[in-house]
Structures are given as C-alpha cells and as structure tokens.
Design a protein around this motif. Structure first.
Motif, short mmCIF file in Angstrom:
data_model
loop_
_atom_site.label_atom_id
_atom_site.label_comp_id
_atom_site.label_asym_id
_atom_site.label_seq_id
_atom_site.Cartn_x
_atom_site.Cartn_y
_atom_site.Cartn_z
N UNK A 15 0.58 4.13 -6.94
CA UNK A 15 0.43 3.46 -8.23
C UNK A 15 1.36 2.26 -8.35
N UNK A 16 2.57 2.40 -7.84
CA UNK A 16 3.52 1.28 -7.91
C UNK A 16 3.05 0.11 -7.06
N UNK A 17 2.54 0.39 -5.87
CA UNK A 17 2.04 -0.67 -5.01
C UNK A 17 0.83 -1.36 -5.64
N UNK A 18 -0.05 -0.58 -6.21
CA UNK A 18 -1.23 -1.12 -6.90
C UNK A 18 -0.79 -2.03 -8.05
N UNK A 19 0.13 -1.55 -8.88
CA UNK A 19 0.55 -2.31 -10.06
C UNK A 19 1.24 -3.62 -9.67
N UNK A 62 -9.39 -0.46 -0.02
CA UNK A 62 -8.72 -1.34 -0.98
C UNK A 62 -8.89 -0.72 -2.37
N UNK A 63 -8.90 -1.52 -3.40
CA UNK A 63 -9.06 -1.04 -4.77
C UNK A 63 -9.42 -2.25 -5.61
N UNK A 64 -9.51 -2.07 -6.91
CA UNK A 64 -9.82 -3.19 -7.79
C UNK A 64 -8.79 -4.31 -7.68
N UNK A 65 -7.59 -3.99 -7.23
CA UNK A 65 -6.57 -5.03 -7.03
C UNK A 65 -6.94 -5.96 -5.88
N UNK A 66 -7.96 -5.59 -5.08
CA UNK A 66 -8.42 -6.44 -4.00
C UNK A 66 -9.02 -7.76 -4.48
N UNK A 67 -9.25 -7.88 -5.79
CA UNK A 67 -9.75 -9.13 -6.37
C UNK A 67 -8.61 -9.99 -6.90
N UNK A 68 -7.42 -9.79 -6.37
CA UNK A 68 -6.22 -10.48 -6.86
C UNK A 68 -6.35 -12.00 -6.81
N UNK A 194 0.22 -11.12 0.81
CA UNK A 194 1.13 -10.15 1.44
C UNK A 194 1.38 -8.91 0.59
N UNK A 195 1.33 -9.06 -0.73
CA UNK A 195 1.51 -7.88 -1.60
C UNK A 195 0.34 -6.92 -1.46
N UNK A 196 -0.86 -7.48 -1.33
CA UNK A 196 -2.04 -6.65 -1.12
C UNK A 196 -1.98 -5.98 0.25
N UNK A 197 -1.55 -6.71 1.27
CA UNK A 197 -1.38 -6.10 2.59
C UNK A 197 -0.45 -4.90 2.51
N UNK A 198 0.65 -5.08 1.80
CA UNK A 198 1.61 -3.99 1.66
C UNK A 198 0.99 -2.81 0.92
N UNK A 199 0.18 -3.10 -0.08
CA UNK A 199 -0.50 -2.03 -0.81
C UNK A 199 -1.40 -1.23 0.10
N UNK A 200 -2.11 -1.89 1.01
CA UNK A 200 -3.01 -1.19 1.92
C UNK A 200 -2.21 -0.26 2.84
N UNK A 201 -1.05 -0.71 3.31
CA UNK A 201 -0.20 0.14 4.15
C UNK A 201 0.23 1.38 3.37
N UNK A 202 0.75 1.17 2.16
CA UNK A 202 1.19 2.29 1.32
C UNK A 202 0.03 3.24 1.04
N UNK A 203 -1.13 2.65 0.75
CA UNK A 203 -2.31 3.46 0.43
C UNK A 203 -2.68 4.38 1.58
#
Length: 295
Positions: A15-19, A62-68, A194-203
């Motif tokens: 959740x933190x990575x997504x946010x 990914x998630x809805x954040x993939x539309x960043x 890069x923040x999205x890349x990090x989110x994918x790793x955490x996910x």
C-alpha cells in the motif's frame, strides 16, 4: 476474501509503494471501492464529475497507479476511472475471481452500475488492453470508444519467451530479475517512472497475482464483434509479437479500427511515450465529443 499475499508478505508495504506512485500523478485523485458480486473493486477517480467517462485497465502485475504518466492529461477532459483489476497485485478485495470472458463482461457491467453510468469509453494497456477488448466484444452497447495499448495477446499470440520471463519474475522475484524484465519490456533508450518500477518490485516480492483469465488470442469472430470505434497503438519494439503483423490483423478483421505502430517504443508504451500517447488518445476520443456536439 481471496488473498494475493505471499507467506510473510506485507499489505502495508504494498500500500505504501502504491500510494507513493499515486502521489506523483500531479492531479487530485479519489481512492474508492465499487461493490460488485466479485467483491470490492478499488479504483482511482479523477477529472470533472460531469465529463464523459473513461474507464482504464492496467497491465499485469501493475495497478491503477500504472497510469501515473497519463491520468493528469486524460482527466483534463474526461472523468477517469482507473480500475484495480481483481486478483492482480493492487487494492481490490475480490471475493471470487474472474475466471472466464463471460465473468469479465459481467464484472464490467456491475462496475458501471456502481459508478452510476450506463456506458463509457474504455482503454487498457497490456493485460488491461486484453480485458478492454473482451468487454468491447461481449458488451458492445456499453462501450463508446475503445483504446488498446500494446494488448496482452488479443490480436496475436504472446511469444513463449515473454511468457516464461514473466512467470520467472513472479515465482522467483529477485530484484535483479524483476528489473531485467522491466528493461526487456522497455524500448531502447526509453525509461519508465522509477517510483513505479520500485512499486512493481515491492508488489512481486510481497504478493503473487491470482488472475485466472489469462491473455489469449481472440478469434476473428470475437474481433468482429468489437463494433465501437477503436484505437490500437503498439510500439515498434514490442516484445510479445511482431507489431506490424498485429496491426495488419487488426485492420483486416476489426470493423472500425485505427491501428498504428509507434516508433522507438516498447511494451511499456504509455509510460515510455506518454506525451505522444496521451495526445493520440485525446484526439481520438475528442472526435466523438465533437460529433455529438460536445466541447
């Protein structure tokens, strides 16, 4: 509720990575849940409440954040609903999984009812593009226009190499392997957030998708049932299949499609070339608004 988390996986870390990624969208977004018979579907809403609706489906893992890189521009003219696909690694809370194309269409119909709208433009990237094509094929009356970006299979089968690399990243999710997969999906010389890349790793290190409806080739009959005007964009460095062949098949079979190969882009098309992609989407959707006397 169907759990996506690995043994010892942390919902809080995910959740933190997504946010953190959502915080980079550059526009106000509302985090909400829509109640369907498949459970609580999480989504981000942005844009004017009275504007035409645009429902977006993200790529696999990914998630809805993939539309960043896209939601700020798209929500300038549309009420955008960026949906977390149930069973993938995101904030949705599925009670049962979508297991068939029929389930997918049923879930989408319930989703629109929860949004309080009767029809919408829809769009998707990668796996989300496949989902959007299914919806447009099985529920054509609910779809105004269709935007398909680097669809997962759909127009052509995925290469076995791509499928295997995705499976390895899921079942053996080392940071090196995940970054290598993301690099392979990205066109030469391009970068993704890069923040999205990090989110994918955490996910992937904390959860594993439980998606049961996997990308597959749509038949000619399925493609012919997509009667909504469609925009298909595929990068010339697409790793799933040959972009030119995919565009050619779409043009030959789909009733009303504008299909284009985007130069110097890979599978991460809307993240690699957001300015170009956002502009093409807005131009395409805007024509419908002008023809209907809007805007």
């Amino acid at each position: 509720m169907v759990s996506i988390y690995r043994k010892g996986g942390s919902p809080q870390r995910l959740a933190e990575a997504y946010d953190r990624t959502v915080g980079l969208m550059g526009t106000p977004v509302e985090s909400r849940h829509a109640v369907t018979s498949y459970g609580r579907t999480h989504y981000l809403a942005a844009g004017p409440a009275g504007a035409p609706a645009l429902v977006l489906f993200h790529g696999f893992c990914f998630s809805s954040s993939g539309w960043v890189e896209n939601i700020r521009e798209l929500s300038s003219a549309y009420r955008v609903y960026a949906v977390d696909l149930p069973g993938d690694i995101n904030k949705s809370e599925p009670e049962r999984l979508i297991r068939s194309k029929k389930d997918c269409a049923e879930w989408f119909e319930e989703l629109l009812q929860a949004f309080g709208i009767g029809h919408a433009h829809i769009g998707g990237h990668s796996y989300g593009g496949f989902v959007a094509m299914i919806v447009a094929s099985l529920r054509p009356s609910l779809v105004d226009k269709l935007v398909i970006l680097s669809p997962g299979a759909g127009v052509l089968p995925q290469s076995s190499r791509f499928f295997v690399r995705c499976m390895l990243a899921g079942f053996l999710p080392s940071e090196r392997r995940i970054h290598a997969l993301l690099d392979d999906m990205t066109g030469e010389g391009n970068t993704i957030n890069p923040m999205l890349r990090r989110q994918v790793v955490v996910a992937l290190q904390n959860a594993l998708p439980k998606v049961k409806l996997l990308p597959s080739l749509l038949t000619d009959d399925e493609l012919k049932r997509i009667t909504a005007p469609a925009l298909l964009l595929i990068g010339d460095q697409e790793v799933q299949y040959d972009a030119e062949r995919a565009v050619s098949r779409a043009r030959a079979v789909m009733p009303d499609v504008r299909a284009h190969v985007i130069r110097d882009a890979g599978h991460g098309l809307p993240l690699e070339k957001p300015g170009e992609v956002n502009g093409l989407i807005l131009d395409f959707l805007g024509e419908a608004r002008l023809m209907n006397g809007v805007g």
